[in-house]
Design an enzyme around this catalytic site. Structure first.
Site, PDB file in Angstrom:
ATOM      1  N   THR A 233      10.338  60.675  48.722  1.00 19.50           N
ATOM      2  CA  THR A 233      11.432  60.887  48.919  1.00 19.50           C
ATOM      3  C   THR A 233      11.128  62.028  48.561  1.00 19.50           C
ATOM      4  O   THR A 233      12.773  62.729  48.580  1.00 19.50           O
ATOM      5  CB  THR A 233      12.445  60.274  49.109  1.00 19.50           C
ATOM      6  OG1 THR A 233      12.368  60.529  47.253  1.00 19.50           O
ATOM      7  CG2 THR A 233      12.094  58.561  49.836  1.00 19.50           C
ATOM      8  N   ARG A 235       9.684  66.708  48.579  1.00 23.05           N
ATOM      9  CA  ARG A 235       8.693  67.538  49.095  1.00 23.05           C
ATOM     10  C   ARG A 235       7.346  66.513  49.776  1.00 23.05           C
ATOM     11  O   ARG A 235       6.615  66.011  48.539  1.00 23.05           O
ATOM     12  CB  ARG A 235       8.812  68.327  48.743  1.00 23.05           C
ATOM     13  CG  ARG A 235      10.657  69.090  48.592  1.00 23.05           C
ATOM     14  CD  ARG A 235      11.019  69.023  50.365  1.00 23.05           C
ATOM     15  NE  ARG A 235      12.090  69.467  49.547  1.00 23.05           N
ATOM     16  CZ  ARG A 235      13.821  69.085  50.180  1.00 23.05           C
ATOM     17  NH1 ARG A 235      13.267  67.786  50.497  1.00 23.05           N
ATOM     18  NH2 ARG A 235      14.931  69.868  49.915  1.00 23.05           N
ATOM     19  N   ASP A 259       8.871  59.586  53.399  1.00 23.89           N
ATOM     20  CA  ASP A 259       9.709  60.203  54.319  1.00 23.89           C
ATOM     21  C   ASP A 259       9.925  61.722  54.499  1.00 23.89           C
ATOM     22  O   ASP A 259      10.691  62.677  55.102  1.00 23.89           O
ATOM     23  CB  ASP A 259      11.733  60.596  52.555  1.00 23.89           C
ATOM     24  CG  ASP A 259      12.550  60.791  54.322  1.00 23.89           C
ATOM     25  OD1 ASP A 259      12.798  60.328  54.670  1.00 23.89           O
ATOM     26  OD2 ASP A 259      13.306  60.835  53.562  1.00 23.89           O
ATOM     27  N   GLU A 264       5.775  68.596  57.750  1.00 23.11           N
ATOM     28  CA  GLU A 264       6.667  68.003  58.221  1.00 23.11           C
ATOM     29  C   GLU A 264       7.464  69.308  59.624  1.00 23.11           C
ATOM     30  O   GLU A 264       8.024  68.935  60.669  1.00 23.11           O
ATOM     31  CB  GLU A 264       7.933  67.737  57.873  1.00 23.11           C
ATOM     32  CG  GLU A 264       8.807  68.123  57.149  1.00 23.11           C
ATOM     33  CD  GLU A 264       9.725  67.384  56.497  1.00 23.11           C
ATOM     34  OE1 GLU A 264       9.071  66.721  55.345  1.00 23.11           O
ATOM     35  OE2 GLU A 264      10.808  67.807  55.927  1.00 23.11           O
ATOM     36  N   HIS A 296      12.094  62.304  57.285  1.00 23.66           N
ATOM     37  CA  HIS A 296      13.414  63.271  56.194  1.00 23.66           C
ATOM     38  C   HIS A 296      14.872  62.636  56.897  1.00 23.66           C
ATOM     39  O   HIS A 296      15.457  63.215  56.708  1.00 23.66           O
ATOM     40  CB  HIS A 296      12.949  64.419  56.548  1.00 23.66           C
ATOM     41  CG  HIS A 296      13.329  65.667  55.474  1.00 23.66           C
ATOM     42  ND1 HIS A 296      12.135  66.630  55.143  1.00 23.66           N
ATOM     43  CD2 HIS A 296      14.522  65.221  54.506  1.00 23.66           C
ATOM     44  CE1 HIS A 296      12.916  66.979  53.785  1.00 23.66           C
ATOM     45  NE2 HIS A 296      14.219  66.666  53.331  1.00 23.66           N
TER      46      HIS A 296
HETATM   47  P1  NAD Z   1      17.320  67.080  39.914  1.00 22.55           P
HETATM   48  O1  NAD Z   1      17.815  68.175  40.295  1.00 22.55           O
HETATM   49  O2  NAD Z   1      18.671  66.439  39.642  1.00 22.55           O
HETATM   50  O3  NAD Z   1      16.260  66.322  38.998  1.00 22.55           O
HETATM   51  C1  NAD Z   1      14.855  66.421  39.386  1.00 22.55           C
HETATM   52  C2  NAD Z   1      14.177  66.961  37.548  1.00 22.55           C
HETATM   53  O4  NAD Z   1      12.682  67.585  38.331  1.00 22.55           O
HETATM   54  C3  NAD Z   1      14.448  66.519  36.481  1.00 22.55           C
HETATM   55  O5  NAD Z   1      15.028  66.111  36.003  1.00 22.55           O
HETATM   56  C4  NAD Z   1      13.796  68.487  36.144  1.00 22.55           C
HETATM   57  O6  NAD Z   1      14.152  68.492  35.089  1.00 22.55           O
HETATM   58  C5  NAD Z   1      12.192  67.568  36.888  1.00 22.55           C
HETATM   59  N1  NAD Z   1      11.136  68.132  36.681  1.00 22.55           N
HETATM   60  C6  NAD Z   1      11.196  70.117  37.545  1.00 22.55           C
HETATM   61  N2  NAD Z   1      10.000  69.669  37.166  1.00 22.55           N
HETATM   62  C7  NAD Z   1       9.446  69.719  36.801  1.00 22.55           C
HETATM   63  C8  NAD Z   1       8.414  69.018  36.452  1.00 22.55           C
HETATM   64  N3  NAD Z   1       7.052  70.169  36.688  1.00 22.55           N
HETATM   65  N4  NAD Z   1       7.270  67.921  36.075  1.00 22.55           N
HETATM   66  C9  NAD Z   1       8.006  66.457  35.954  1.00 22.55           C
HETATM   67  N5  NAD Z   1       9.612  66.808  35.517  1.00 22.55           N
HETATM   68  C10 NAD Z   1      10.116  68.217  36.431  1.00 22.55           C
HETATM   69  O7  NAD Z   1      17.215  66.921  41.600  1.00 22.55           O
HETATM   70  P2  NAD Z   1      17.567  65.325  42.301  1.00 22.55           P
HETATM   71  O8  NAD Z   1      18.833  65.621  42.852  1.00 22.55           O
HETATM   72  O9  NAD Z   1      16.924  64.602  41.427  1.00 22.55           O
HETATM   73  O10 NAD Z   1      16.334  65.590  43.356  1.00 22.55           O
HETATM   74  C11 NAD Z   1      14.591  65.320  43.412  1.00 22.55           C
HETATM   75  C12 NAD Z   1      14.688  66.198  44.528  1.00 22.55           C
HETATM   76  O11 NAD Z   1      14.663  64.968  45.645  1.00 22.55           O
HETATM   77  C13 NAD Z   1      15.015  67.525  45.172  1.00 22.55           C
HETATM   78  O12 NAD Z   1      13.889  68.499  44.504  1.00 22.55           O
HETATM   79  C14 NAD Z   1      14.423  67.620  46.462  1.00 22.55           C
HETATM   80  O13 NAD Z   1      13.427  67.890  46.821  1.00 22.55           O
HETATM   81  C15 NAD Z   1      14.849  65.996  47.313  1.00 22.55           C
HETATM   82  N6  NAD Z   1      15.109  65.640  48.363  1.00 22.55           N
HETATM   83  C16 NAD Z   1      15.144  65.062  49.346  1.00 22.55           C
HETATM   84  C17 NAD Z   1      15.948  64.461  50.069  1.00 22.55           C
HETATM   85  C18 NAD Z   1      15.570  63.643  51.334  1.00 22.55           C
HETATM   86  O14 NAD Z   1      16.161  63.244  52.315  1.00 22.55           O
HETATM   87  N7  NAD Z   1      14.570  63.200  51.271  1.00 22.55           N
HETATM   88  C19 NAD Z   1      17.154  64.873  49.657  1.00 22.55           C
HETATM   89  C20 NAD Z   1      17.446  64.877  48.319  1.00 22.55           C
HETATM   90  C21 NAD Z   1      16.330  65.614  47.703  1.00 22.55           C
END
Ligand code: NAD
Length: 332
Positions: A233, A235, A259, A264, A296
């Protein structure tokens, strides 16, 4: 402030119009996505508002800059689709919605796990055709299984807590591990290799960046358990689609819940039912009974839409009033 809002659907317009009662911006809604050929529609506006599959590369930003745009309010948390360097060079500020409902996304990931495991998509269709047989519908108990959570940010943490509720063991990986959270919830941080090797379910919650692109690829899949369930879910670009299809064909990956999908853009959020699908890899994925694809939609709850609208409008308000941008994103 006058704002042109790209890539809107009925649910976006409703949420934004409702939240705008407290702000009074002049919102002009468009259905088209923002890209280099539609950017001139922002002529006469200082600010634009956009969504995840808009194409905010250098050429789009150049057109926006030429027509006088100074600010882009993203209605998303992710900003991998924006050329931040070009934006800075052109003097365009960007703000995002860092958090709107981590629960919405985590709960969708869990819905995918349950649906794939208990084969609810197949059961639903069968029963509607008066086929009440159970053959082929055997699932597994989630209790005592190991779930690998890649990325323990806002969404990954909610995911970990919910899966703990099912009695699962959690292996987590994050470049910034939070040992206090791990202790509190009872999860274990391990290396990515250990996570892949030890998990029955792998769920991706990291942003798409150069170091996370194709984090699921031929060699990482080789280290996983046979029959593993992969849930994305995050990217689309986190998974190499070719490797996924090949692993599904030989049964190395037992289930995939997606998702998001690498390609996409131009497909998800659209009704292509009368046009057919040009994307061969997606068409192949749709032939597997153990693959579940949603368009998505993990963010799509009333609560998330309302929070996205409120934060986006507050970001626009800060820009309009010349205040510091709380949710600004810029090149590191
Ligand atoms: P967030 O920023 O709170 O958490 C991301 C985590 O990833 C952080 O803890 C960070 O330290 C870690 N991270 C970053 N780079 C890394 C790496 N190379 N290796 C390991 N860990 C790493 O983000 P979130 O709010 O939890 O969202 C996560 C992702 O979900 C977003 O970046 C977005 O792409 C995706 N998202 C998808 C939807 C959807 O509708 N499908 C909606 C919202 C977010």
């Amino acid at each position: 402030m006058k704002v042109v809002v790209f890539d809107t659907h009925r649910y976006d317009r409703l949420a934004m119009t409702t939240a705008n009662v407290d702000f009074g911006h002049e919102l002009h809604f468009l259905e088209v996505r923002l890209n280099a050929s539609t950017a001139s529609l922002a002529t006469g506006y200082q600010a634009v508002c956009s969504f995840v599959n808009d194409h905010i590369d250098r050429s789009t930003l150049e057109v926006l800059s030429q027509v006088g745009v100074k600010f882009i309010a993203l209605r998303s948390a992710g900003f991998n689709h924006v050329d931040l360097k070009a934006a800075r060079e052109l003097g365009i500020s960007i703000a995002r919605v860092p958090e709107y409902s981590p629960h919405a996304v985590a709960e969708h990931a869990i819905a995918m796990i349950l649906m794939l495991n208990r084969k609810l998509h197949r059961a639903y269709n069968r029963v509607r055709e008066l086929n009440f047989s159970l053959d082929g519908l055997v699932g597994f108990d989630l209790f005592n299984k190991t779930v690998g959570i890649v990325g323990t940010g806002r969404i990954g943490r909610v995911m970990a807590q919910i899966m703990r509720g099912f009695g699962c063991k959690i292996l987590a990986y994050d470049i910034e591990p939070d040992q206090q959270f791990a202790k509190m919830v009872g999860i274990e941080y391990v290396s990515l290799n250990k996570l892949f090797a030890g998990s029955d379910i792998v769920s991706l919650h990291v942003p798409l960046k150069p170091d996370t692109k194709h984090i699921i690829n031929d060699s990482s899949i080789e280290t996983m358990k046979k029959g593993v369930m992969v849930i994305n879910t995050g990217r689309g670009g986190l998974i190499d689609t070719k490797s996924l299809v090949s692993a599904l064909k030989r049964g190395k990956i037992g289930y995939a819940g997606l998702d998001v999908y690498e390609e996409e853009e131009g497909i998800f959020f659209e009704d292509l039912s009368e046009l057919g699908l040009q994307d061969d890899a997606l068409a192949r994925l749709l032939t597997f009974p153990n693959v579940l694809i949603t368009s998505h939609q993990a963010f799509l709850t009333h609560e998330a839409l309302s929070n996205i609208a409120k934060t986006t409008l507050a970001n626009l308000e800060e820009f309009a009033k010349g205040r510091r941008l709380t949710n600004e994103v810029s090149v590191q």
